[in-house]
Design a protein around this motif. Structure first.
Motif, PDB file in Angstrom:
ATOM      1  N   ALA A   1      -4.376  -1.280 -17.313  1.00 52.46           N
ATOM      2  CA  ALA A   1      -3.849  -1.315 -18.657  1.00 52.46           C
ATOM      3  C   ALA A   1      -3.914   0.168 -19.088  1.00 52.46           C
ATOM      4  O   ALA A   1      -3.231   0.335 -19.946  1.00 52.46           O
ATOM      5  CB  ALA A   1      -4.919  -2.175 -19.406  1.00 52.46           C
ATOM      6  N   THR A   2      -4.754   0.913 -18.788  1.00 51.70           N
ATOM      7  CA  THR A   2      -4.859   2.249 -19.311  1.00 51.70           C
ATOM      8  C   THR A   2      -4.669   3.546 -18.020  1.00 51.70           C
ATOM      9  O   THR A   2      -4.636   4.634 -18.529  1.00 51.70           O
ATOM     10  CB  THR A   2      -6.287   2.519 -19.692  1.00 51.70           C
ATOM     11  N   MET A   3      -4.451   2.923 -16.921  1.00 53.78           N
ATOM     12  CA  MET A   3      -4.342   3.893 -15.733  1.00 53.78           C
ATOM     13  C   MET A   3      -2.900   4.503 -15.663  1.00 53.78           C
ATOM     14  O   MET A   3      -2.001   3.999 -16.001  1.00 53.78           O
ATOM     15  CB  MET A   3      -4.417   3.214 -14.265  1.00 53.78           C
ATOM     16  N   PRO A   4      -2.935   5.869 -15.777  1.00 54.32           N
ATOM     17  CA  PRO A   4      -1.563   6.656 -15.771  1.00 54.32           C
ATOM     18  C   PRO A   4      -0.744   5.914 -14.815  1.00 54.32           C
ATOM     19  O   PRO A   4      -0.985   5.697 -13.611  1.00 54.32           O
ATOM     20  CB  PRO A   4      -1.771   8.083 -15.409  1.00 54.32           C
ATOM     21  N   ARG A   5       0.455   5.697 -15.249  1.00 53.13           N
ATOM     22  CA  ARG A   5       1.506   5.091 -14.257  1.00 53.13           C
ATOM     23  C   ARG A   5       1.713   5.891 -12.863  1.00 53.13           C
ATOM     24  O   ARG A   5       1.887   5.446 -11.877  1.00 53.13           O
ATOM     25  CB  ARG A   5       2.739   4.846 -14.972  1.00 53.13           C
ATOM     26  N   THR A   6       1.693   7.148 -12.831  1.00 51.43           N
ATOM     27  CA  THR A   6       1.760   8.076 -11.930  1.00 51.43           C
ATOM     28  C   THR A   6       0.679   7.872 -10.743  1.00 51.43           C
ATOM     29  O   THR A   6       0.984   7.711  -9.780  1.00 51.43           O
ATOM     30  CB  THR A   6       1.700   9.570 -12.132  1.00 51.43           C
TER      31      THR A   6
ATOM     32  N   GLN B   1       1.925  -7.539  -8.806  1.00 51.03           N
ATOM     33  CA  GLN B   1       0.908  -7.979  -9.854  1.00 51.03           C
ATOM     34  C   GLN B   1       0.415  -6.619 -10.463  1.00 51.03           C
ATOM     35  O   GLN B   1       0.168  -6.559 -11.525  1.00 51.03           O
ATOM     36  CB  GLN B   1      -0.241  -8.402  -9.113  1.00 51.03           C
ATOM     37  N   ALA B   2       0.263  -5.371  -9.589  1.00 51.15           N
ATOM     38  CA  ALA B   2      -0.359  -4.110 -10.256  1.00 51.15           C
ATOM     39  C   ALA B   2       0.620  -3.606 -11.185  1.00 51.15           C
ATOM     40  O   ALA B   2       0.265  -2.995 -12.302  1.00 51.15           O
ATOM     41  CB  ALA B   2      -0.559  -3.290  -9.049  1.00 51.15           C
ATOM     42  N   MET B   3       1.810  -3.696 -11.069  1.00 51.36           N
ATOM     43  CA  MET B   3       2.872  -3.289 -11.869  1.00 51.36           C
ATOM     44  C   MET B   3       3.454  -4.073 -13.175  1.00 51.36           C
ATOM     45  O   MET B   3       3.907  -3.716 -14.079  1.00 51.36           O
ATOM     46  CB  MET B   3       4.310  -2.865 -11.173  1.00 51.36           C
ATOM     47  N   ALA B   4       2.907  -5.345 -13.098  1.00 46.84           N
ATOM     48  CA  ALA B   4       3.270  -6.157 -14.191  1.00 46.84           C
ATOM     49  C   ALA B   4       2.570  -5.818 -15.344  1.00 46.84           C
ATOM     50  O   ALA B   4       1.315  -5.478 -15.332  1.00 46.84           O
ATOM     51  CB  ALA B   4       3.073  -7.490 -13.778  1.00 46.84           C
TER      52      ALA B   4
ATOM     53  N   ALA C   1      -1.354   4.870  -6.034  1.00 51.10           N
ATOM     54  CA  ALA C   1      -2.273   4.186  -5.383  1.00 51.10           C
ATOM     55  C   ALA C   1      -1.925   2.628  -4.802  1.00 51.10           C
ATOM     56  O   ALA C   1      -2.620   2.319  -3.706  1.00 51.10           O
ATOM     57  CB  ALA C   1      -3.474   3.712  -6.567  1.00 51.10           C
ATOM     58  N   ILE C   2      -1.080   2.338  -5.133  1.00 51.51           N
ATOM     59  CA  ILE C   2      -0.695   1.047  -4.646  1.00 51.51           C
ATOM     60  C   ILE C   2       0.738   0.922  -3.499  1.00 51.51           C
ATOM     61  O   ILE C   2       1.252  -0.008  -2.959  1.00 51.51           O
ATOM     62  CB  ILE C   2      -0.121  -0.056  -5.541  1.00 51.51           C
ATOM     63  N   GLU C   3       0.848   2.290  -3.303  1.00 53.75           N
ATOM     64  CA  GLU C   3       2.229   2.596  -2.567  1.00 53.75           C
ATOM     65  C   GLU C   3       2.283   1.824  -1.181  1.00 53.75           C
ATOM     66  O   GLU C   3       3.255   1.302  -0.692  1.00 53.75           O
ATOM     67  CB  GLU C   3       2.485   4.006  -2.245  1.00 53.75           C
ATOM     68  N   LYS C   4       1.026   1.622  -0.597  1.00 55.83           N
ATOM     69  CA  LYS C   4       1.139   1.105   0.688  1.00 55.83           C
ATOM     70  C   LYS C   4       0.699  -0.414   0.957  1.00 55.83           C
ATOM     71  O   LYS C   4       0.337  -0.991   1.882  1.00 55.83           O
ATOM     72  CB  LYS C   4       0.278   1.920   1.699  1.00 55.83           C
ATOM     73  N   MET C   5       0.670  -1.150  -0.214  1.00 49.61           N
ATOM     74  CA  MET C   5       0.068  -2.540  -0.397  1.00 49.61           C
ATOM     75  C   MET C   5       1.411  -3.398  -0.067  1.00 49.61           C
ATOM     76  O   MET C   5       2.377  -2.841  -0.530  1.00 49.61           O
ATOM     77  CB  MET C   5      -0.415  -2.760  -1.855  1.00 49.61           C
ATOM     78  N   PRO C   6       1.180  -4.661  -0.016  1.00 46.03           N
ATOM     79  CA  PRO C   6       2.154  -5.628   0.020  1.00 46.03           C
ATOM     80  C   PRO C   6       2.900  -5.777  -1.025  1.00 46.03           C
ATOM     81  O   PRO C   6       2.661  -5.638  -2.243  1.00 46.03           O
ATOM     82  CB  PRO C   6       1.590  -6.918   0.497  1.00 46.03           C
ATOM     83  N   LYS C   7       4.219  -6.388  -1.253  1.00 48.20           N
ATOM     84  CA  LYS C   7       5.049  -6.229  -2.366  1.00 48.20           C
ATOM     85  C   LYS C   7       4.460  -7.048  -3.467  1.00 48.20           C
ATOM     86  O   LYS C   7       4.489  -6.776  -4.379  1.00 48.20           O
ATOM     87  CB  LYS C   7       6.403  -6.886  -1.781  1.00 48.20           C
TER      88      LYS C   7
ATOM     89  N   VAL D   1      -7.634  -1.147  -8.978  1.00 49.14           N
ATOM     90  CA  VAL D   1      -6.441  -0.805  -9.892  1.00 49.14           C
ATOM     91  C   VAL D   1      -6.174  -2.035 -11.036  1.00 49.14           C
ATOM     92  O   VAL D   1      -5.914  -1.561 -12.073  1.00 49.14           O
ATOM     93  CB  VAL D   1      -5.097  -0.622  -8.846  1.00 49.14           C
ATOM     94  N   MET D   2      -6.462  -2.928 -10.462  1.00 52.22           N
ATOM     95  CA  MET D   2      -6.485  -4.257 -11.341  1.00 52.22           C
ATOM     96  C   MET D   2      -6.951  -4.136 -12.775  1.00 52.22           C
ATOM     97  O   MET D   2      -6.746  -4.554 -13.711  1.00 52.22           O
ATOM     98  CB  MET D   2      -6.535  -5.677 -10.614  1.00 52.22           C
ATOM     99  N   SER D   3      -8.347  -3.393 -12.474  1.00 50.86           N
ATOM    100  CA  SER D   3      -9.411  -3.795 -13.741  1.00 50.86           C
ATOM    101  C   SER D   3      -9.265  -2.457 -14.383  1.00 50.86           C
ATOM    102  O   SER D   3      -9.461  -2.663 -15.590  1.00 50.86           O
ATOM    103  CB  SER D   3     -10.936  -3.461 -12.800  1.00 50.86           C
ATOM    104  N   LYS D   4      -8.194  -1.524 -14.036  1.00 51.47           N
ATOM    105  CA  LYS D   4      -8.038  -0.563 -14.970  1.00 51.47           C
ATOM    106  C   LYS D   4      -6.544  -0.240 -15.300  1.00 51.47           C
ATOM    107  O   LYS D   4      -6.014   0.833 -16.004  1.00 51.47           O
ATOM    108  CB  LYS D   4      -8.722   0.981 -14.371  1.00 51.47           C
TER     109      LYS D   4
END
Length: 245
Positions: A220-225, A241-244, A230-236, A215-218
């Motif tokens: 910048a261009t990954m659709p926000r949906t 970091q992914a949403m920044a 993809a990150i829903e079950k990850m720690p806060k 996710v972090m590698s992509k």
């Protein structure tokens, strides 16, 4: 498959009995609200899902001794009706057969995906269980999912991803999951985006760091949906970091 011979009237009788059970169990609230869950127009009787599942089990008990190909033919007849609840029963029946799956059954499921699936619910019900289980049993068919991902059919594309939900949770097919996500990456259809985002989320349960790195590698261009799924079950902290931007 059933030939139109002496067995055909028997098949018709079985299908009519299932349809009668559904019409006898219509729930008025469900009938009035079912369409609200779908953007596309669907056909439905208006039966609650727990009731549909109960009818599935009870009716399967009456046909379970039939040869697999005849049960598959009954499933196809239910798919052909166009009614959502009948497609769910077809999905349940086909999954009940999973101890008997053989490699050639992939083509049966592929036909149903391409020809009959017409909404996210029937897509996910068929693919999460029947197709996903067959893939675990015969992993050589993973290459066919990559062909599905290149389809012009939105449901076939979603199917390529959601077939792998349960295997992904078990840590299976990680590199193939990334390849399918890459193929679907820029698809503009939100139901395809949600499908591969869900696949990545499932994979993160066993491979959190690898999915996070993807996710972090992509991002910048990954659709926000897709990213949010993809990150829903990850720690806060990883989500942040992914949403920044």
């Amino acid at each position: 498959m059933f030939a139109r011979n002496n067995s055909y009237p028997i098949m018709q009788t079985i299908i009519k009995k299932v349809q009668q059970s559904l019409t006898e169990n219509i729930d008025e609230k469900t009938r009035q609200t079912a369409q609200n869950f779908f953007k596309e127009k669907i056909m439905y009787h208006g039966v609650r899902i727990p009731t549909v599942n109960k009818i599935s089990k009870e009716s399967y008990a009456e046909i379970k001794e039939l040869p697999k190909n005849e049960i598959f033919s009954l499933c196809e007849a239910l798919w052909e009706s166009g009614y959502s609840e009948e497609s769910y029963i077809a999905c349940n029946w086909s999954y009940y057969l999973h101890p008997q799956y053989q490699p050639e059954d992939f083509s049966v499921f592929e036909k149903w995906v391409n020809n009959y699936v017409s909404n996210w619910a029937s897509c996910d019900t068929l693919c999460n269980h029947s197709v996903g289980t067959l893939l675990e049993m015969y992993p050589e068919y993973i290459s066919r999912l990559k062909e599905w991902a290149r389809s012009d059919n939105r449901w076939t594309k979603r199917a390529a991803a959601v077939t792998l939900i349960i295997p992904a949770r078990k840590g299976l097919f990680l590199q193939d999951i990334f390849e399918i996500a890459d193929i679907l990456f820029y698809d503009p259809d939100d139901l395809v985006q949600k499908g591969y985002g869900w696949m990545l989320k499932a994979a993160s349960e066993a491979h959190q760091q690898e999915v996070f790195d993807y996710v972090m590698s992509k991002k910048a261009t990954m659709p926000r949906t897709s990213l949010r799924y993809a990150i829903e079950k990850m720690p806060k902290e990883l989500k942040a970091q992914a949403m920044a931007k």
